[in-house]
Design an enzyme around this catalytic site. Structure first.
Site, PDB file in Angstrom:
ATOM      1  N   ASN A  97      16.150  15.729 -43.507  1.00 58.37           N
ATOM      2  CA  ASN A  97      17.356  14.945 -43.208  1.00 58.37           C
ATOM      3  C   ASN A  97      18.599  15.828 -43.090  1.00 58.37           C
ATOM      4  O   ASN A  97      19.443  15.611 -42.211  1.00 58.37           O
ATOM      5  CB  ASN A  97      17.555  13.853 -44.268  1.00 58.37           C
ATOM      6  CG  ASN A  97      16.541  12.728 -44.095  1.00 58.37           C
ATOM      7  OD1 ASN A  97      16.092  12.464 -42.985  1.00 58.37           O
ATOM      8  ND2 ASN A  97      16.165  12.082 -45.188  1.00 58.37           N
ATOM      9  N   LYS A 103      21.612  19.869 -37.191  1.00 53.37           N
ATOM     10  CA  LYS A 103      21.311  20.090 -35.770  1.00 53.37           C
ATOM     11  C   LYS A 103      22.223  19.216 -34.906  1.00 53.37           C
ATOM     12  O   LYS A 103      22.796  19.685 -33.924  1.00 53.37           O
ATOM     13  CB  LYS A 103      19.837  19.728 -35.535  1.00 53.37           C
ATOM     14  CG  LYS A 103      19.357  19.955 -34.141  1.00 53.37           C
ATOM     15  CD  LYS A 103      17.893  19.561 -34.022  1.00 53.37           C
ATOM     16  CE  LYS A 103      17.522  19.332 -32.579  1.00 53.37           C
ATOM     17  NZ  LYS A 103      16.240  18.661 -32.442  1.00 53.37           N
ATOM     18  N   ARG A 104      22.349  17.924 -35.311  1.00 55.27           N
ATOM     19  CA  ARG A 104      23.145  16.973 -34.521  1.00 55.27           C
ATOM     20  C   ARG A 104      24.619  17.357 -34.474  1.00 55.27           C
ATOM     21  O   ARG A 104      25.244  17.330 -33.421  1.00 55.27           O
ATOM     22  CB  ARG A 104      22.982  15.573 -35.113  1.00 55.27           C
ATOM     23  CG  ARG A 104      22.495  14.575 -34.115  1.00 55.27           C
ATOM     24  CD  ARG A 104      22.229  13.186 -34.617  1.00 55.27           C
ATOM     25  NE  ARG A 104      22.438  12.907 -35.996  1.00 55.27           N
ATOM     26  CZ  ARG A 104      21.475  12.710 -36.893  1.00 55.27           C
ATOM     27  NH1 ARG A 104      20.215  12.794 -36.536  1.00 55.27           N
ATOM     28  NH2 ARG A 104      21.756  12.410 -38.130  1.00 55.27           N
ATOM     29  N   TYR A 143       7.396  20.797 -57.572  1.00 51.18           N
ATOM     30  CA  TYR A 143       8.696  21.454 -57.413  1.00 51.18           C
ATOM     31  C   TYR A 143       8.539  22.741 -56.599  1.00 51.18           C
ATOM     32  O   TYR A 143       9.213  22.931 -55.583  1.00 51.18           O
ATOM     33  CB  TYR A 143       9.264  21.753 -58.798  1.00 51.18           C
ATOM     34  CG  TYR A 143      10.649  22.354 -58.810  1.00 51.18           C
ATOM     35  CD1 TYR A 143      11.769  21.586 -58.511  1.00 51.18           C
ATOM     36  CD2 TYR A 143      10.841  23.696 -59.148  1.00 51.18           C
ATOM     37  CE1 TYR A 143      13.044  22.137 -58.540  1.00 51.18           C
ATOM     38  CE2 TYR A 143      12.116  24.252 -59.184  1.00 51.18           C
ATOM     39  CZ  TYR A 143      13.215  23.469 -58.881  1.00 51.18           C
ATOM     40  OH  TYR A 143      14.477  24.022 -58.918  1.00 51.18           O
ATOM     41  N   THR A 173      20.023  29.261 -64.128  1.00 48.73           N
ATOM     42  CA  THR A 173      21.484  29.222 -64.277  1.00 48.73           C
ATOM     43  C   THR A 173      21.855  28.186 -65.341  1.00 48.73           C
ATOM     44  O   THR A 173      21.183  27.161 -65.469  1.00 48.73           O
ATOM     45  CB  THR A 173      22.129  28.904 -62.915  1.00 48.73           C
ATOM     46  OG1 THR A 173      21.754  29.939 -62.002  1.00 48.73           O
ATOM     47  CG2 THR A 173      23.636  28.844 -62.993  1.00 48.73           C
TER      48      THR A 173
HETATM   49  P1  NAD Z   1      20.601  18.742 -61.677  1.00 46.62           P
HETATM   50  O1  NAD Z   1      19.382  17.948 -62.028  1.00 46.62           O
HETATM   51  O2  NAD Z   1      21.737  18.732 -62.633  1.00 46.62           O
HETATM   52  O3  NAD Z   1      21.179  18.307 -60.258  1.00 46.62           O
HETATM   53  C1  NAD Z   1      20.410  17.767 -59.231  1.00 46.62           C
HETATM   54  C2  NAD Z   1      21.212  16.626 -58.590  1.00 46.62           C
HETATM   55  O4  NAD Z   1      20.463  16.080 -57.506  1.00 46.62           O
HETATM   56  C3  NAD Z   1      21.479  15.471 -59.563  1.00 46.62           C
HETATM   57  O5  NAD Z   1      22.812  15.078 -59.480  1.00 46.62           O
HETATM   58  C4  NAD Z   1      20.539  14.380 -59.088  1.00 46.62           C
HETATM   59  O6  NAD Z   1      20.991  13.087 -59.412  1.00 46.62           O
HETATM   60  C5  NAD Z   1      20.495  14.661 -57.606  1.00 46.62           C
HETATM   61  N1  NAD Z   1      19.293  14.139 -56.957  1.00 46.62           N
HETATM   62  C6  NAD Z   1      18.002  14.280 -57.359  1.00 46.62           C
HETATM   63  N2  NAD Z   1      17.177  13.656 -56.506  1.00 46.62           N
HETATM   64  C7  NAD Z   1      17.967  13.103 -55.537  1.00 46.62           C
HETATM   65  C8  NAD Z   1      17.710  12.327 -54.388  1.00 46.62           C
HETATM   66  N3  NAD Z   1      16.457  11.980 -54.057  1.00 46.62           N
HETATM   67  N4  NAD Z   1      18.768  11.928 -53.630  1.00 46.62           N
HETATM   68  C9  NAD Z   1      20.034  12.263 -53.946  1.00 46.62           C
HETATM   69  N5  NAD Z   1      20.345  12.992 -55.037  1.00 46.62           N
HETATM   70  C10 NAD Z   1      19.315  13.405 -55.824  1.00 46.62           C
HETATM   71  O7  NAD Z   1      20.103  20.228 -61.408  1.00 46.62           O
HETATM   72  P2  NAD Z   1      20.905  21.550 -61.009  1.00 46.62           P
HETATM   73  O8  NAD Z   1      20.587  22.574 -61.997  1.00 46.62           O
HETATM   74  O9  NAD Z   1      22.314  21.221 -60.731  1.00 46.62           O
HETATM   75  O10 NAD Z   1      20.174  21.950 -59.660  1.00 46.62           O
HETATM   76  C11 NAD Z   1      20.776  21.775 -58.389  1.00 46.62           C
HETATM   77  C12 NAD Z   1      19.885  22.386 -57.316  1.00 46.62           C
HETATM   78  O11 NAD Z   1      19.731  23.781 -57.562  1.00 46.62           O
HETATM   79  C13 NAD Z   1      18.479  21.796 -57.264  1.00 46.62           C
HETATM   80  O12 NAD Z   1      18.085  21.703 -55.924  1.00 46.62           O
HETATM   81  C14 NAD Z   1      17.649  22.834 -57.988  1.00 46.62           C
HETATM   82  O13 NAD Z   1      16.320  22.833 -57.548  1.00 46.62           O
HETATM   83  C15 NAD Z   1      18.362  24.127 -57.626  1.00 46.62           C
HETATM   84  N6  NAD Z   1      18.118  25.165 -58.634  1.00 46.62           N
HETATM   85  C16 NAD Z   1      18.771  25.139 -59.835  1.00 46.62           C
HETATM   86  C17 NAD Z   1      18.501  26.150 -60.773  1.00 46.62           C
HETATM   87  C18 NAD Z   1      19.208  26.197 -62.098  1.00 46.62           C
HETATM   88  O14 NAD Z   1      18.884  27.072 -62.901  1.00 46.62           O
HETATM   89  N7  NAD Z   1      20.174  25.361 -62.402  1.00 46.62           N
HETATM   90  C19 NAD Z   1      17.559  27.135 -60.486  1.00 46.62           C
HETATM   91  C20 NAD Z   1      16.900  27.104 -59.265  1.00 46.62           C
HETATM   92  C21 NAD Z   1      17.203  26.127 -58.328  1.00 46.62           C
END
Ligand code: NAD
Ligand code: UDP
Length: 309
Positions: A97, A103-104, A143, A173
């Site tokens: 999405n 792209k759009r 994941y 992080t």
């Molecule tokens: P988090 O769980 O606090 O944040 C994720 C956010 O995405 C939340 O606000 C959640 O409500 C929202 N979300 C989840 N599914 C959704 C959906 N289907 N539609 C809309 N919103 C949705 O986690 P974070 O630590 O802030 O991570 C943010 C991103 O960074 C993620 O993609 C995660 O995979 C990536 N990431 C984080 C870390 C880390 O150490 N914090 C490491 C690697 C990757």
């Protein structure tokens, strides 16, 4: 610029919204509040350049924007394993999405990928050129493989449709606004120490991770998005490497109190070691993390002191 941040009410997303607004941009924050919270963005709701949209990233959406940051996805193992099929859909449909929209409207689009694409790595530290060692059918696969497929989609949209992508592989992080029930190790240890509960080290605690403070990471995101030379994938993380036992001891020392370290079973497929090779980020975007673990832990402890009852 007008910038869409999916997952903008989460831990990293809310810090990113803060930073983008501070830099003078308009921000559309989209989140379904699965693991995110209104509390993380409450201070932004009255900001004239901020707009919140409650929406699930797996359902199509349309916005007129110049940039998209795709962060929507639960990140902590207990949360992404709660509904693993939904986790795969979030990564894969969410990527499709975002890429379709990019792209759009010809927007630059950023993917929050992860060090989990390296699985339980056999190359240490991990450079971007390493293809990883991932179990495709285990508890973490929803994941890890979801994020790997998202990377594939980003690069295919780039090759096939010239979509302007940036892909970052984020290493662990931490910082303020992590959810107190998040289940990740830094928040778990701090909350346990503050409450005087046992500190739960999984396995023998000899597995290692490298912990990046949130402000350093967000700075890397913005630098990477603001340059034309390189699309990634790019590792962002702090190369300081610690065992979980060392992290538990450091947390106890900083919090004080009477908590004891106890050992619990190691979850399946838990990576044994993890440390980013950040030479690409150093060379190309002149980025390196500034906040070392003890200092960042101190700031995070102060945040949680104010949060927990
Ligand atoms: P988090 O769980 O606090 O944040 C994720 C956010 O995405 C939340 O606000 C959640 O409500 C929202 N979300 C989840 N599914 C959704 C959906 N289907 N539609 C809309 N919103 C949705 O986690 P974070 O630590 O802030 O991570 C943010 C991103 O960074 C993620 O993609 C995660 O995979 C990536 N990431 C984080 C870390 C880390 O150490 N914090 C490491 C690697 C990757
Ligand atoms: N961990 C731990 N105690 C906890 C939570 C996690 O010892 O209360 C360990 C976990 O087994 C892993 C490391 O800490 O080895 C990092 O776990 P986290 O869930 O934070 O992130 P990830 O495994 O995804 O890197």
């Amino acid at each position: 610029m007008r910038i869409l941040v999916t997952g903008g009410a989460g831990f990293l997303g809310s810090h990113l919204c803060d930073r983008l607004l501070k830099d003078g941009n308009e921000v559309v924050c989209m989140d379904n509040y699965f693991t995110g919270r209104k509390q993380n963005i409450k201070h932004l709701l009255t900001h004239p350049d901020f707009e919140f949209v409650r929406h699930d990233v797996i359902d199509p959406f349309k916005f007129e924007v110049d940039q998209i940051y795709n962060l929507a996805c639960p990140a902590s193992p207990p949360h992404y394993q709660y509904n693993p099929i939904k986790t795969v859909k979030t990564s894969v449909m969410g990527a499709i999405n975002c890429l379709g929209l990019a792209k759009r409207v010809r927007a630059r689009v950023f993917q929050a990928s992860t060090s989990e694409v390296y699985g339980d790595p056999k190359v240490h530290p991990q450079p971007e050129s390493y293809w990883g060692n991932v179990n495709p059918i285990g508890k973490r696969s929803c994941y890890d493989e979801g994020k790997r497929c998202a990377e594939t989609l980003f690069f295919d949209y780039h090759r096939e449709n010239k979509v302007d992508i940036r892909v970052v592989r984020i290493f662990n992080t931490y910082g303020p606004r992590m959810h107190e029930d998040d289940g990740r190790v830094v928040s778990n240890f701090i909350i346990q120490a503050l409450r005087g509960q046992n500190i739960t080290v999984y396995g023998k605690g000899s597995q290692t991770r490298s912990f990046c403070y949130v402000n350093d990471l967000i700075d890397g995101f913005v630098k990477f998005m603001g340059q034309e030379k390189i699309i990634g994938p790019m590792n962002l993380g702090n190369p300081g490497e610690f065992t979980m036992l060392e992290l538990a001891e450091m947390t106890l020392k900083l919090v004080g109190g009477k908590s004891k370290i106890v050992f619990k079973p190691l979850p399946a497929d838990d990576p044994k070691q993890r440390r980013p090779d950040v030479s690409l980020a150093k060379k190309t975007i002149k980025w390196k993390p500034e906040v070392q673990l003890e200092e960042g832990l101190g700031r995070t402890i102060e945040y949680f002191r104010g949060q927990i009852k």
